[in-house]
Structure formats: C-alpha cells, structure tokens
Write a protein that holds these residues in place. Sequence first.
Motif, PDB file in Angstrom:
ATOM      1  N   MET A   1     -45.728 -29.176 -10.303  1.00 29.57           N
ATOM      2  CA  MET A   1     -44.659 -29.996 -10.876  1.00 29.57           C
ATOM      3  C   MET A   1     -44.138 -29.334 -12.143  1.00 29.57           C
ATOM      4  N   ASP A   2     -42.822 -29.242 -12.313  1.00 22.68           N
ATOM      5  CA  ASP A   2     -42.239 -28.599 -13.479  1.00 22.68           C
ATOM      6  C   ASP A   2     -42.588 -29.374 -14.748  1.00 22.68           C
ATOM      7  N   GLN A   3     -42.626 -28.645 -15.870  1.00 27.05           N
ATOM      8  CA  GLN A   3     -42.918 -29.289 -17.139  1.00 27.05           C
ATOM      9  C   GLN A   3     -41.754 -30.158 -17.613  1.00 27.05           C
ATOM     10  N   ARG A   4     -40.513 -29.785 -17.276  1.00 25.94           N
ATOM     11  CA  ARG A   4     -39.349 -30.592 -17.687  1.00 25.94           C
ATOM     12  C   ARG A   4     -38.431 -30.766 -16.484  1.00 25.94           C
ATOM     13  N   ARG A   5     -38.219 -32.041 -16.088  1.00 22.12           N
ATOM     14  CA  ARG A   5     -37.294 -32.343 -15.000  1.00 22.12           C
ATOM     15  C   ARG A   5     -36.572 -33.629 -15.324  1.00 22.12           C
ATOM     16  N   SER A   6     -35.458 -33.859 -14.666  1.00 17.50           N
ATOM     17  CA  SER A   6     -34.620 -35.015 -14.969  1.00 17.50           C
ATOM     18  C   SER A   6     -34.976 -36.210 -14.090  1.00 17.50           C
ATOM     19  N   GLU A   7     -35.024 -37.406 -14.720  1.00 14.37           N
ATOM     20  CA  GLU A   7     -35.292 -38.644 -13.994  1.00 14.37           C
ATOM     21  C   GLU A   7     -34.672 -39.792 -14.796  1.00 14.37           C
ATOM     22  N   PHE A   8     -34.444 -40.927 -14.130  1.00  9.95           N
ATOM     23  CA  PHE A   8     -33.832 -42.075 -14.801  1.00  9.95           C
ATOM     24  C   PHE A   8     -34.886 -42.821 -15.613  1.00  9.95           C
ATOM     25  N   CYS A   9     -34.632 -43.015 -16.914  1.00 11.46           N
ATOM     26  CA  CYS A   9     -35.536 -43.754 -17.788  1.00 11.46           C
ATOM     27  C   CYS A   9     -35.136 -45.224 -17.793  1.00 11.46           C
ATOM     28  N   LEU A  10     -36.054 -46.084 -17.381  1.00 16.17           N
ATOM     29  CA  LEU A  10     -35.763 -47.522 -17.307  1.00 16.17           C
ATOM     30  C   LEU A  10     -35.605 -48.142 -18.691  1.00 16.17           C
ATOM     31  N   HIS A  11     -36.166 -47.506 -19.705  1.00 17.27           N
ATOM     32  CA  HIS A  11     -36.095 -48.055 -21.067  1.00 17.27           C
ATOM     33  C   HIS A  11     -34.793 -47.647 -21.748  1.00 17.27           C
ATOM     34  N   GLU A  49     -43.291 -44.075 -21.184  1.00 17.57           N
ATOM     35  CA  GLU A  49     -43.642 -43.415 -19.926  1.00 17.57           C
ATOM     36  C   GLU A  49     -42.603 -43.748 -18.864  1.00 17.57           C
ATOM     37  N   MET A  50     -42.349 -42.770 -17.996  1.00 16.84           N
ATOM     38  CA  MET A  50     -41.348 -42.923 -16.951  1.00 16.84           C
ATOM     39  C   MET A  50     -42.009 -42.865 -15.581  1.00 16.84           C
ATOM     40  N   SER A  51     -41.375 -43.508 -14.640  1.00 21.16           N
ATOM     41  CA  SER A  51     -41.852 -43.467 -13.261  1.00 21.16           C
ATOM     42  C   SER A  51     -41.243 -42.263 -12.559  1.00 21.16           C
ATOM     43  N   VAL A  52     -42.106 -41.384 -12.078  1.00 20.48           N
ATOM     44  CA  VAL A  52     -41.661 -40.140 -11.446  1.00 20.48           C
ATOM     45  C   VAL A  52     -42.258 -40.044 -10.045  1.00 20.48           C
ATOM     46  N   PRO A  53     -41.434 -39.779  -9.034  1.00 22.22           N
ATOM     47  CA  PRO A  53     -41.958 -39.660  -7.660  1.00 22.22           C
ATOM     48  C   PRO A  53     -43.049 -38.590  -7.564  1.00 22.22           C
ATOM     49  N   GLY A  54     -44.116 -38.921  -6.886  1.00 22.06           N
ATOM     50  CA  GLY A  54     -45.199 -37.962  -6.652  1.00 22.06           C
ATOM     51  C   GLY A  54     -46.280 -37.952  -7.706  1.00 22.06           C
TER      52      GLY A  54
END
Length: 333
Positions: A1-11, A49-54
């Motif tokens: 898994m990459d150290q930095r990737r983009s994902e939607f932050c719910l906060h 903390e963010m929810s990330v697939p996998g």
Amino acid sequence: MDQRRSEFCLHCRKQTEYILKKKSIAKTVREKDYIFEITTAVCPICGEEMSVPGLIDKNIQEIDSQYRAAENLITIDEIENLMKIYKIGKAPLSLVLGFGEVTIGRYISGQIPSKDYSDIMKKALASPAFMKELLNRNREKIADTAYSKAMAAATGLENLFSVSDKMLQVIAYIFNVLEEVTPLMLQKLLYFVQGVHFALYKAPLFREDCRAWVHGPVYSEVYDMFKSFHYNPIDDARFAVLEGVTNNLTEEEKKVIDLVISTFGLYGGKTLERITHKEDPWITGRRGFADGIHSNEVMSKDSIKDYFIKCNDRFGFDTEDGLKKYIQHMLDQ
C-alpha cells in the motif's frame, strides 16, 4: 500500500491525501492481553483516521502475524510448506499428524492452531525423521499412494541434509540474509566463512572437508544437496526445514558469517571463483592436475588455516574494510 494516496475524508468532507501511520492497540485473545501494531490512514488536514479500502484486511493479517510470533505458533505459509515438501494433501496430512480430517484445511483458511498442534506441525516441518515416524504410526489412516509419496519425500529429505548440524546452521543463516544464492556462490561463501573463522579464532567452524574442484573450493556434501539447481538461485519448499536452525550459532560465529556476507556476499559465484583460484589452498590442492581435469583432492584444514591467518595479519579480517581490501587486492591481480 502506498504511503500517500487520495481518499474521501468524512470529517473534512473533501477528497484528500491520507498518510499511513502505525498505531498500537490492546486486544485480548484467548484470555491473554496483547499490544498489536496496526496501520491507520490519517487525514493530514484534520488529523482524524480515515476509512480506506483494504486496510481492515491488512490489519487482520498484521494482528494474526504478530499473535503467531508472540506465541511461537506455526504460520499458514509454514503449513503450506509442510504440504509441499512431503507432497501430501490437506486431509491425509491431518490424519498423519493425528488431527481430525478437516483440521489442516481449517488452518489454511486462517483458523489459529493450539500450541500443542502447532508444535507437532513445526516438528514435522523441521524433522523428516519425525514425519516418517508419524507416517508409520498412522499408515492405516491414509491411502497407499499418499503414504508412498510422503514417505519417499521424507526419506529423500532426510538423505538430502547429510551434513553436520553446524554446516546446516551456517547455510540457513546465509539463506536468511541473502535473497538469491546459487550453488556456486554458496560453496564459495562457505569456504570464506571457514577461512575467516580460522583467521579470527584459529579453529574450524564446521567439520566438513573442502575439495579442490575445477571451479574452486567445494564441499561435496553440500554440492549433492543443491546440485539440481545448477546455476540457478536455490529456491525450493524442501528447504523450509532450514528455518529456525540458526539459533544455535554463537555470537562469534554469527559475526564471522555477517562479515563474509557483507563483503564476499556482494559478488556473484564466478567472481568468488576467480578469487579462490588465486589463493594458496586451492592452488596447492590442484597441484598435478591440468586445467579442466577433475580432482577430488582435499584442501587440508591446516592449509586453509595458515593462509587465512597470514592474510588476516596483513589485511585485518575482523572488519569489513579489511576484507574489502583483501578482495580488491585479489581482483586486481
């Protein structure tokens, strides 16, 4: 898994790059408390903390691995190796080990074994003789074909490692540190390990004699173990039995092996062969034999000892720098 990737932050309610960080968590497993290190995805903007697939699956695997290590339990990979080296399926292996018929299948799927069952599997993985004992004890429980294949594999494996325990420990240590080792490279590293040990401690590390073959010093017993790999890196499930046998090496012995690996281990087998062809023990052992003529002459331990002690006095084999200077000196000749 990459150290930095983009994902939607719910906060933050926006798409943002997350940062992977380690986090300690406390969990109770089988009525015992543990601290596990897991991976979390953190939003760099709000710090939540963010929810990330996998990531959940990754952390389940991390916790499983850490728990097994803490309790010294066999891993799924080791169980699969047990099946591979003895050429036996899940159901017959379960019965041979004295378990229920579906037990190994459950362990492969992720169920964690008890300590007693884990120890039985680890012992079978480490000892072909123990596996043969189990096969004979439970012969009537499995088909003749399964028994014959597993017994032949156990017998072959038992014969394969017909070297001293110390030699096996050195080989296992080299395998643990270096990713790719060909039979030719292994032979030369073993020779240099023996030589450097002589230089520093005036005694052999293992009892096997080295022979002056055409392509340099060779331990014939080790040659027989790995000759099927020819010039290819040694990679075979059968050699899983070597895992864990390095525990009996002393700190002095590990120091010698580490020195050799970090210097001679940087070169391929053919380069190491060139060096040995310029050294007195091999030259003396080949005396009377023309180039390309097979010889099985022993390179005496005294000749190896005397040569490496002399070189140690000049270059200092107790440090990487000293060994590197020696190697460069030999390659420049």
